[in-house]
Design an enzyme around this catalytic site. Structure first.
Site, PDB file in Angstrom:
ATOM      1  N   CYS A 293       0.841  -1.194   0.000  1.00  0.00           N
ATOM      2  CA  CYS A 293       0.000   0.000   0.000  1.00  0.00           C
ATOM      3  C   CYS A 293       0.883   1.254   0.000  1.00  0.00           C
ATOM      4  CB  CYS A 293      -0.952  -0.052   1.189  1.00  0.00           C
ATOM      5  SG  CYS A 293      -2.192   1.275   1.230  1.00  0.00           S
ATOM      6  N   LEU A 294       0.694   2.149   0.945  1.00  0.00           N
ATOM      7  CA  LEU A 294       1.505   3.361   1.024  1.00  0.00           C
ATOM      8  C   LEU A 294       2.975   3.028   1.220  1.00  0.00           C
ATOM      9  CD1 LEU A 294       1.679   6.417   1.105  1.00  0.00           C
ATOM     10  CD2 LEU A 294       0.995   6.350   3.509  1.00  0.00           C
TER      11      LEU A 294
END
Length: 558
Positions: A293-294
């Site tokens: 993800c991030l």
């Protein structure tokens, strides 16, 4: 004060979207006539259907069918009258509003999407499935139990209210999932700690290991142990059992004192520091790196900066549901424009961070039928509780985001798309993803509402490297936590060479074969092909370093 009433959504941004839609609709008389005709047609259908409840020639869903992803009316009780008519009338109303809020000539597409999304959220509140008198499942359960379900539902509501009034109180269903005892239990040591991270080195479970260590960079909008849940679905345990030396970053949950932590601090104090520490434990060996993800976005930035500066420590790069281009980031972008970002910045200024409730609320809105209204029906009307799971307990273990970092993330990546367009700067100089020549393994998930798979797919034309892309079944979390042997998983996989012609996502999906089962073995096979001959496991930690304790460490509890 305003943010508390609106749930963190900017009234100005919402008003501008509705004004854009209303002004252009007012200037489109032909479109007004079409909308009015559609309304009359829908009302006529409902009126005719109401006069023929028992007509055997008519099917249960002859007026309109629920969409495939809409499970509110999937139970057989909804095929009976008058509940079937209630459901069809509601669906026709939803369809009419969708047609009324879209396709208006001249409306900005972003504003159109905001209006359509917000209207849908309001309509979902009034679905017949949300009310006891119009929900046949609830009425049947009430008659069968003598109203016991409503009593249990009242108890459930009171319990949830107490959680709201006393934040941080775990639900009774989550009590058996305790970090370090039943989840996040893979054995290991904390080998480094600074103000932002703890670095975990996991103990080997095989006599020999691949010489190249593996660093996992999780997102800091979630706790790292989604990749080390229960023993049966722990990616960390799976990797160590396959002969890999695994390191994991555990991010510290920031408080008001961390308001000035910058996005680049997560790169320098996080990823780069972790790479330096691994280099001391396992010297002179290239490193496999994976980001979720991030964390995957941050890893991409780090890799591009390293490539620019001639740092060749990365052997491979793996991205799990991570975006590098944010122009098509799904419905999450509806919350991100100049007005909304300014509103969030003002809201964060007082506390110094984005609170967990705003982040959780935004993600719940993206799947409101599954995460909000289905729970209302199940918990409060049917008086049931979903069986607690490790993934649900992890999801409730929310984190905060520091003021400066979150502002930079929204502006530089979401609003300006600086990374994809070559304007993102590291150490004062721009970086470009095309400098990355390291082999990449990229995973997108089919039903991802946070990082849509077609957005993650864009990495194909952003980097100058061999890219093996996997499209996994499931969503942003369940599609990644997909252990072998667990039912319901499938994936597609295909490799594109750095010099091979580009294939669009729709064409890729058509020509890539579908494989039943988890994608984890495919990743292991790819990593093994990129790795050397197995060697003896390295020591745990740096020989003369302080004893920082065992995994899962301290920061995961913050």
């Amino acid at each position: 004060m305003l943010a508390r009433m609106t749930g963190g959504i900017s009234p100005a941004a919402l008003s501008m979207a509705y004004l854009d839609w209303a002004c252009h609709l007012a200037a489109a008389p032909q479109r007004q006539i079409e909308i009015a005709h559609n309304a009359w047609h829908a009302m006529r259908l409902v009126a005719e259907r109401s006069l023929h409840f028992s007509d055997p020639r008519r099917g249960a869903w002859d007026l309109i069918k629920p969409q495939a992803a809409d499970h509110r009316f999937s139970k057989p009780q909804w095929a009976t009258q008058p509940f079937n008519l209630f459901a069809q009338a509601f669906l026709l109303g939803e369809e009419w509003w969708h047609n009324a809020t879209t396709g208006i000539r001249g409306v900005d597409p972003a504003n159109e999407a905001v209006v359509d999304f917000s209207i849908r959220q309001l309509l979902d509140m009034f679905a017949p499935s949300n009310f006891a008198a119009t929900n046949p499942e609830v009425l049947e359960r009430t008659f069968q139990s003598g109203g016991e379900n409503l009593a249990f539902g009242w108890q459930n509501w009171l319990a949830d209210l107490m959680q709201v009034l006393r934040p941080g109180t775990p639900s009774s269903g989550d009590a058996k999932f305790v970090v370090g005892e039943t989840v996040a239990t893979a054995p290991g040591r904390i080998v480094f700690r600074n103000r932002l991270i703890e670095l975990i080195q996991y103990a080997p479970t095989t006599e020999k290991v691949r010489p190249e260590p593996l660093l996992i960079v999780p997102a800091w909008i979630m706790k790292y142990y989604i990749l080390d849940l229960s023993p049966h679905n722990s990616l960390v345990r799976y990797l160590t059992d396959q002969g890999f030396t695994v390191f994991m970053i555990s991010w510290r949950n920031p408080g008001a004192e961390d308001r000035d932590l910058a996005f680049d601090d997560y790169r320098s104090l996080g990823v780069m520091t972790a790479l330096d520490t691994i280099g001391k434990i396992v010297p002179d060996r290239p490193i496999h790196a994976a980001g979720y993800c991030l964390g995957g976005t941050l890893l991409s930035i780090t890799a591009a900066a390293m490539a620019r500066d001639g740092d060749e420590r990365l052997k491979t790069i793996t991205l799990f549901a991570a975006q590098t281009d944010f122009t098509e980031a799904g419905e999450l972008t509806l919350f991100i424009n100049e007005s909304q970002v300014a509103f969030l910045e003002d809201m964060m200024w007082e506390r110094g961070y984005l609170d967990t409730t705003q982040m959780a609320g935004a993600f719940q809105l993206l799947r409101s039928n599954d995460l909000i209204w289905s729970r209302v029906s199940r918990d409060y009307l049917l008086g049931e509780r979903a069986h607690a799971s490790d993934l649900m307990a992890w999801n409730a273990d929310a984190t905060r985001l520091p003021y400066r970092m979150h502002s930079e993330y929204l502006r530089k990546l979401f609003l300006n798309n600086d990374l994809a367009e070559g304007r993102y700067r590291v150490d004062g100089k721009p970086i470009v993803l095309s400098d990355i020549h390291t082999p990449m393994f990229v995973v997108g998930t089919l039903r991802d509402h946070v990082a849509p798979w077609k957005s993650t797919y864009k990495v194909h034309y952003e980097v100058d490297a061999d890219v093996t892309f996997v499209l996994a079944s499931g969503g942003h979390n369940a599609g990644i936590v997909a252990p072998p042997g667990e039912q319901g998983h499938s994936h597609q996989v295909r490799t594109k060479g750095a010099d091979a012609p580009y294939l669009g996502p729709d064409e890729w999906q058509q020509v890539s074969p579908r494989v039943e089962g988890s994608w984890w073995p495919a990743w292991i096979g790819w990593l093994e092909r990129q790795s050397g001959t197995p060697v003896d496991p390295p020591q745990l930690g740096i020989g003369n370093a302080d004893d920082l304790g065992n995994a899962p460490g301290d920061y995961v509890h913050t």
